[in-house]
Write a protein that holds these residues in place. Structure first.
Motif, PDB file in Angstrom:
ATOM      1  N   THR A  14       0.822  -1.207   0.000  1.00  0.00           N
ATOM      2  CA  THR A  14       0.000   0.000   0.000  1.00  0.00           C
ATOM      3  C   THR A  14       0.862   1.266   0.000  1.00  0.00           C
ATOM      4  N   LYS A  20       1.407   1.577  -7.059  1.00  0.00           N
ATOM      5  CA  LYS A  20       0.528   0.845  -6.146  1.00  0.00           C
ATOM      6  C   LYS A  20      -0.586   0.102  -6.877  1.00  0.00           C
ATOM      7  N   LYS A  21      -1.267   0.789  -7.805  1.00  0.00           N
ATOM      8  CA  LYS A  21      -2.406   0.172  -8.501  1.00  0.00           C
ATOM      9  C   LYS A  21      -1.978  -1.066  -9.277  1.00  0.00           C
ATOM     10  N   ASN A  25      -3.336  -4.787  -8.408  1.00  0.00           N
ATOM     11  CA  ASN A  25      -4.099  -5.498  -9.434  1.00  0.00           C
ATOM     12  C   ASN A  25      -3.473  -6.855  -9.738  1.00  0.00           C
ATOM     13  N   ASN A  44     -12.642  -7.497  -3.680  1.00  0.00           N
ATOM     14  CA  ASN A  44     -11.422  -6.695  -3.743  1.00  0.00           C
ATOM     15  C   ASN A  44     -11.731  -5.255  -3.377  1.00  0.00           C
ATOM     16  N   THR A  45     -11.024  -4.691  -2.388  1.00  0.00           N
ATOM     17  CA  THR A  45     -11.181  -3.290  -2.019  1.00  0.00           C
ATOM     18  C   THR A  45      -9.846  -2.582  -2.165  1.00  0.00           C
ATOM     19  N   TYR A  46      -9.804  -1.291  -1.936  1.00  0.00           N
ATOM     20  CA  TYR A  46      -8.585  -0.516  -2.181  1.00  0.00           C
ATOM     21  C   TYR A  46      -7.457  -0.848  -1.213  1.00  0.00           C
ATOM     22  N   ASP A  47      -7.779  -1.400  -0.022  1.00  0.00           N
ATOM     23  CA  ASP A  47      -6.717  -1.631   0.961  1.00  0.00           C
ATOM     24  C   ASP A  47      -6.631  -3.066   1.477  1.00  0.00           C
TER      25      ASP A  47
END
Length: 332
Positions: A14, A20-21, A25, A44-47
């Motif tokens: 993170t 990061k993306k 992914n 799947n979430t951002y963190d």
């Protein structure tokens, strides 16, 4: 079983800034590949990643996650409504399932959802007496508890858990490009291959086989070792190149002075491996050398052997001693 989800944490990924993306992914795709044959739902979430267990054995899920590099940790969790009485009820159920003998405990609460009417400390103070009263085996130890009951109140729901399973760490396989592992029949090179994968390098393997000068069993051992490493690879597959080396091996034995045979043999192997790697766009060579472990692995010998290639040569085990390598090999 009370647990209905597995919570997966990314850790240092993170912090990867602009990359990061891409990292996350790729990691999500790896998790999907590893769990594709299991009866689960992946969110799947951002963190973080949440895995709904459905009617799958949670041990199968954890075993699969243990082969995914880039994961920091994961926990079996009880997901419930963000209602104080419901949280209290589920915490008590979890403690009854987890605690069978006299155990010290502590509650830690994180309130990510700031709209929840109580603070983190107030939630813990509300839950602790009810949990303590529910089990005669529990007593409080806020400094060194044997069991840590963790409650996370988030926007969508509340998550309750007592465990944290350490993941492989590192980076998702493939994010750093591809390397060519020079694999022998020993344990050093496959351990080096595992460590390279852990750091995000996708690997192909090359083995110089000299049957009948060496036994057919030694060649089969290489195949078996690559199968073990393949557990950590995308799609559970690693390409292995078996290079017929017997004629070159014989020429070196017949024509080279004894004290130089190993050095010359390794130089030839490096030259062939680097030629193949360059033709295929592979970015580096990888091997299981450890400084000073044998005569051909002194810095002087490494320098002489290395001089036949200008490719980067990655030596993940360079500073490991044999006991460390054996310990890691057993774990793998």
């Amino acid at each position: 079983m009370l647990y209905n989800q597995i919570l997966v944490r990314y850790g240092d990924l993170t912090l990867k800034g602009k990359n990061k993306k891409e990292f996350l992914n790729r990691l999500y795709r790896l998790v999907k590949i590893k769990l594709k044959d299991l009866n689960v739902e992946i969110i799947n979430t951002y963190d973080r990643i949440y895995i709904n267990i459905l009617n799958e054995d949670h041990n199968n899920i954890i075993e699969a996650l243990n082969t995914v590099s880039g994961l920091h940790s994961y926990s079996l969790v009880v997901k419930c409504e963000s209602n104080l009485e419901v949280i209290k009820e589920k915490a008590i159920e979890l403690i009854k399932e987890e605690v069978k003998t006299r155990t010290s405990f502590k509650i830690e609460t994180r309130r990510a959802n700031k709209k929840f009417p109580l603070t983190s400390q107030e939630i813990s103070k509300e839950i602790a007496p009810a949990v303590l009263k529910s089990s005669q085996n529990l007593y409080v130890d806020v400094h060194n508890p044997e069991l840590l009951l963790q409650i996370e109140v988030r926007e969508d729901a509340t998550y309750i858990f007592t465990n944290e399973i350490k993941g492989i760490g590192g980076f998702p396989v493939g994010v750093a490009g591809k390397g060519l592992l020079m694999i022998s029949g020993g344990i050093d090179s496959p351990v080096a291959g595992f460590l390279a994968q852990k750091q995000g390098i996708e690997i192909e393997c090359i083995h110089f086989e000299s049957t009948p000068l060496t036994s057919i069993e030694s060649a089969q051992k290489v195949v078996d070792l690559v199968k073990v490493m393949a557990k950590f690879a995308p799609n559970n597959k690693i390409k292995l190149h078996m290079v017929p080396f017997m004629e070159l091996h014989m020429a070196i034995l017949d024509n080279i002075q004894d004290s130089y045979k190993i050095t010359i043999m390794r130089r030839v192997m490096y030259k062939l491996a680097s030629k193949y790697a360059q033709n295929k766009g592979i970015l580096c060579l990888i091997n299981g050398e450890s400084v000073g472990q044998v005569a051909s692995q002194t810095l002087q010998s490494m320098s002489v052997i290395n001089s036949v290639t200008n490719m980067p040569v990655i030596r993940p085990l360079a500073t490991y001693d044999k006991n460390d390598i054996v310990k890691l090999a057993r774990k793998i």
